[in-house]
Design an enzyme around this catalytic site. Structure first.
Site, PDB file in Angstrom:
ATOM      1  N   LYS A   1      47.576  59.849  36.356  1.00 20.47           N
ATOM      2  CA  LYS A   1      49.015  59.531  36.668  1.00 20.47           C
ATOM      3  C   LYS A   1      49.777  60.121  35.702  1.00 20.47           C
ATOM      4  CE  LYS A   1      51.600  57.620  39.945  1.00 20.47           C
ATOM      5  NZ  LYS A   1      51.391  57.767  41.063  1.00 20.47           N
TER       6      LYS A   1
ATOM      7  N   THR B   1      46.055  56.466  41.719  1.00 22.92           N
ATOM      8  CA  THR B   1      47.002  56.739  40.612  1.00 22.92           C
ATOM      9  C   THR B   1      47.854  55.629  40.602  1.00 22.92           C
ATOM     10  OG1 THR B   1      48.174  58.261  41.947  1.00 22.92           O
ATOM     11  CG2 THR B   1      46.193  59.032  40.916  1.00 22.92           C
TER      12      THR B   1
ATOM     13  N   HIS C   1      67.549  79.828  14.199  1.00 21.29           N
ATOM     14  CA  HIS C   1      68.391  80.751  13.309  1.00 21.29           C
ATOM     15  C   HIS C   1      69.813  80.375  13.089  1.00 21.29           C
ATOM     16  CE1 HIS C   1      64.799  83.304  13.220  1.00 21.29           C
ATOM     17  NE2 HIS C   1      64.747  83.486  14.618  1.00 21.29           N
TER      18      HIS C   1
END
Length: 289
Positions: free
Chosen positions: A20, A65, A247
């Site tokens: 899960k 699950t 940057h």
């Protein structure tokens, strides 16, 4: 051209895993003088004797699950969550004890950090604390980490002496803004560990080394951070660092008749340089060669 017939070989299931993911939990510990808050996202994966499900549709060895998800909530109610690494090990112990068909459980956790502003009020940080605990019936490995730790230094950083070809437009500099969103994962040696204390100390070491290091490149600072962590903490046997370069581009103010002595920048986070490295100690080094 003649082709040779392919020998009829029955395909086999080479590997499998199930579980899960994106199980969300918020746990509130109500204490007399304050509330403590934990918010964690889990991914829980099983390996084991599940071939009959894949090959024949036999679900007799499958823990649903949905039950995996419910177990997280049940154990969270029954136990305090002091450190996510410890709670992950508690979940693994439960699944292995009650499911003989499961041979390995891997739990990935991301703790969404909340900072206290009052006894019962919090603000949520962008940074996450992470952990991966993998357990079998013979033992467990524990990895801790952090993600999206955004840090910046406005001095002590340059980038010079790099390759220049006909497509290079980047100018050398000995004075630049160095910003990154650090992702770090470190693996602990076995034994008794104060996970909360060590996590905070490793994190502080990452920040302090970044701030103080005279950086000649992102790679240079990454190496310094990893070495400092391994030097300070005997419990850490390996650390992987990912440091994408955020940057800050110097803005050309000449069209407006103005100079720009490294004061006005355009911050961008894409495209970004992607720098990654793993540092290990002792016997672990031979595994990476």
């Amino acid at each position: 051209m003649d082709t040779q017939p392919i020998e009829a070989v029955e395909p086999i299931l080479a590997s499998n895993t199930y579980g899960k993911s994106r199980v969300r939990l918020m746990k509130l510990a109500r204490r007399a003088d304050r509330h403590d808050l934990k918010e964690i996202t889990f991914q829980i994966l099983f390996r084991g004797d599940f071939e009959s499900c894949y090959e024949h549709g036999d679900n007799s060895k499958i823990l649903p699950t949905d039950t995996i998800k419910n177990t997280v909530y049940a154990l969270a109610r029954q136990h305090n969550i002091v450190a996510i690494e410890e709670f992950g090990q508690r979940l693994i112990e439960h699944f292995l004890t009650h499911n003989p068909q499961v041979s390995e459980v891997r739990i990935e956790m991301a703790e969404h950090l909340w900072s206290r502003v009052a006894a019962t009020a919090f603000t949520r940080d962008s940074e996450k604390r992470t952990a991966v605990v993998t357990g079998t019936r013979t033992g467990a490995t524990v990895e801790a980490g952090l993600d999206d730790l955004i840090i910046l230094k406005s001095s002590g950083s340059g980038f010079e002496g790099f390759i220049k070809d006909r497509y290079t437009t980047l100018k050398e500099t000995s004075d630049r803004i160095f910003a990154t969103a650090v992702r770090a994962v470190w693996r602990y040696a076995s034994g008794s560990i104060d996970y909360n204390f060590l996590w905070a100390d490793v994190r502080q070491t990452i920040v302090d080394t970044f701030a103080s290091h005279q950086s000649l490149s992102v790679q240079h600072t990454l190496d310094a951070i990893g070495k400092e962590v391994l030097k300070r903490f005997a419990e850490v046997v390996e650390i992987k660092l990912t440091m994408p370069n955020r940057h800050a581009l110097l803005v050309d103010l000449a069209p407006f008749g103005l100079d720009n002595p490294n004061e006005v920048f355009l911050p961008i986070d894409e495209p970004s340089g992607y720098i990654e490295g793993t540092l290990v100690r002792g016997a672990a080094a031979s595994q990476h060669k």
